[in-house]
Each structure stands twice: as structure tokens, then as C-alpha cells.
Design an enzyme around this catalytic site. Structure first.
Site, PDB file in Angstrom:
ATOM      1  N   LEU A   1       0.839  -1.192   0.000  1.00 26.01           N
ATOM      2  CA  LEU A   1       0.000   0.000   0.000  1.00 26.01           C
ATOM      3  C   LEU A   1       0.876   1.245   0.000  1.00 26.01           C
ATOM      4  O   LEU A   1       1.875   1.309   0.720  1.00 26.01           O
ATOM      5  CB  LEU A   1      -0.906   0.018   1.231  1.00 26.01           C
ATOM      6  CG  LEU A   1      -1.967  -1.066   1.326  1.00 26.01           C
ATOM      7  CD1 LEU A   1      -2.690  -0.960   2.667  1.00 26.01           C
ATOM      8  CD2 LEU A   1      -2.962  -0.974   0.170  1.00 26.01           C
ATOM      9  N   LYS A   2       0.504   2.216  -0.815  1.00 22.51           N
ATOM     10  CA  LYS A   2       1.134   3.535  -0.774  1.00 22.51           C
ATOM     11  C   LYS A   2       0.172   4.467  -0.034  1.00 22.51           C
ATOM     12  O   LYS A   2      -0.942   4.709  -0.502  1.00 22.51           O
ATOM     13  CB  LYS A   2       1.399   4.047  -2.191  1.00 22.51           C
ATOM     14  CG  LYS A   2       2.455   3.260  -2.949  1.00 22.51           C
ATOM     15  CD  LYS A   2       2.545   3.713  -4.406  1.00 22.51           C
ATOM     16  CE  LYS A   2       3.086   5.110  -4.540  1.00 22.51           C
ATOM     17  NZ  LYS A   2       3.201   5.525  -5.964  1.00 22.51           N
ATOM     18  N   ILE A   3       0.631   4.979   1.070  1.00 22.66           N
ATOM     19  CA  ILE A   3      -0.229   5.800   1.916  1.00 22.66           C
ATOM     20  C   ILE A   3       0.369   7.197   2.009  1.00 22.66           C
ATOM     21  O   ILE A   3       1.562   7.350   2.304  1.00 22.66           O
ATOM     22  CB  ILE A   3      -0.384   5.171   3.311  1.00 22.66           C
ATOM     23  CG1 ILE A   3      -0.917   3.730   3.160  1.00 22.66           C
ATOM     24  CG2 ILE A   3      -1.322   5.998   4.177  1.00 22.66           C
ATOM     25  CD1 ILE A   3      -1.070   2.977   4.465  1.00 22.66           C
TER      26      ILE A   3
END
Length: 212
Positions: free
Chosen positions: A83-85
Site C-alpha cells: 500500500l502507498k499511503i
């Protein structure tokens, strides 16, 4: 060091997967919007093409929505997902929650202190936009160097994005980045140099091998 393809174009991923030295694919909302397929269909296709990690960036802005979106993306992609948060107050909170069960990266870091927080949340990667940071801050490589110092001794690694040329790729690694994600055009460019072409043309013209 790992090299990723920064693209959501399925045809580019198919070609890059045959290079033999690409370890995954990074996407973002802008890249997914360029795909002819829906985001869900694009991610499924990319997951089947690439054996390594596949990055998906959350678009939700509230904590509860980020958690829900992160879990949905993980269910869609499976064990390959990272995930890119976003590096926001809410994003760091979501990373701390999601990183317990899903590999996470904090993206859009523009200050080394944010990299420190990313490490504390359990993020696997801290992502810096090198070229964009140069345009906005004046020196993207300085940001990478400072992030490397801050993260020294931690398990969080620097993934550099927004890298626009072979020279910038090399300089970014020398500044302390652990991994690079590059557009398809740059991945193609870094394999060639006119002197390499000239050198081996001369070898072949003057020499002999077992088959030719």
C-alpha cells in the site's frame, strides 16, 4: 537494490516483465487513470504479469475510509501488495494500523522528519519524489541524503520515485536510496550507452566467436 516499473499500462508491464531484472510495479491514481481498463481490472492484470510487489496508492482521505480501502486493495491483489499511503497526519495513523498485517509505504515525503515517522509507523518503504522535490524544494538529492541519515539502522528503506533520467537514477542511489521506480522510457534508456554499442561493434567486426 530493486528496480520497479512505474506504470499502470499493461502493455508496458508485459514488456518489462521480460527484461528479467524488474522486481515489481508501482502505480498511483494518475497512472491508473491512464489505463484503458478500470483500476480493479488493471491491478488484476498487473498482478498476473509481475511476480514481485505491486503498489497501490490509497485515494481515501479519512482514517476509516483509508482502512477500508487498504483492506479492499489487499483482498484484490493478495500477498504481492504494497500500500502507498500519503504522508499526512491521517495517512501516518492509517499506516500504523494497516502495517501490522499489510506491507505499507509512506509516499510523498518532502521532509526527513516524515521519514522518521514513517519508520515509527512500521512502513516498509519511505517514498521520495526526487525530481519533483528538486522543482519544489530546490534539491531532491539532499532530501534523499537526509532521509538516509534519519533511517539509518531502521528497517524502513527508501524508494525513490519521480526519477527522470539515467543520471538522476545514479545520483539518487549514490545519495542513499535503496530502490528506484522508473517510467518505462527510463528503464529502456538505462540499458544503453553509445560507447557500449560502439565497443561491441568493434569486437564483432574484428573478432570471432563459437557461432558467428
Amino acid at each position: 537494490m530493486v528496480l520497479y516499473l512505474d506504470s499502470a499500462i499493461v502493455t508496458e508491464a508485459r514488456v518489462a516483465s521480460k527484461f528479467g531484472w524488474i522486481s515489481g510495479v508501482t502505480t498511483n491514481p494518475t497512472l491508473l487513470a491512464k489505463s484503458d481498463l478500470s483500476p480493479e481490472a488493471t491491478l488484476k492484470e498487473l498482478s498476473e504479469i509481475i511476480s514481485g510487489e505491486l503498489y497501490y496508492q490509497l485515494t481515501a482521505t479519512s482514517f476509516d475510509e483509508m482502512i477500508a480501502e487498504g483492506k479492499a486493495a489487499s483482498k484484490l491483489i493478495g500477498h504481492k501488495i504494497v500500500l502507498k499511503i500519503p504522508a499526512t497526519a491521517t495517512g501516518f495513523q492509517a499506516t500504523s494500523h494497516l502495517s501490522k498485517n499489510i506491507d505499507c509505504s509512506v509516499t510523498g515525503i518532502y521532509h526527513p522528519a516524515q521519514a522518521l515517522v514513517a519508520a515509527e509507523t512500521g512502513a516498509k518503504y519511505a517514498i521520495a519524489y526526487v525530481n519533483r522535490a528538486t522543482r519544489l524544494l530546490g534539491d531532491g538529492l539532499k532530501l534523499v541524503r537526509e532521509m538516509a541519515k534519519v533511517l539509518e539502522g531502521s528497517s524502513t528503506e527508501i524508494l525513490a520515485a519521480s526519477v527522470k533520467s539515467p543520471d538522476e537514477a545514479t545520483e539518487t542511489l549514490l545519495a542513499g536510496a535503496h530502490h528506484l521506480t522508473l517510467p518505462f522510457s527510463v528503464l529502456q534508456t538505462i540499458t544503453t550507452h553509445e560507447l557500449s554499442e560502439q565497443t561491441f561493434k568493434e569486437f564483432n567486426e574484428k573478432g570471432r566467436g563459437i557461432m558467428y
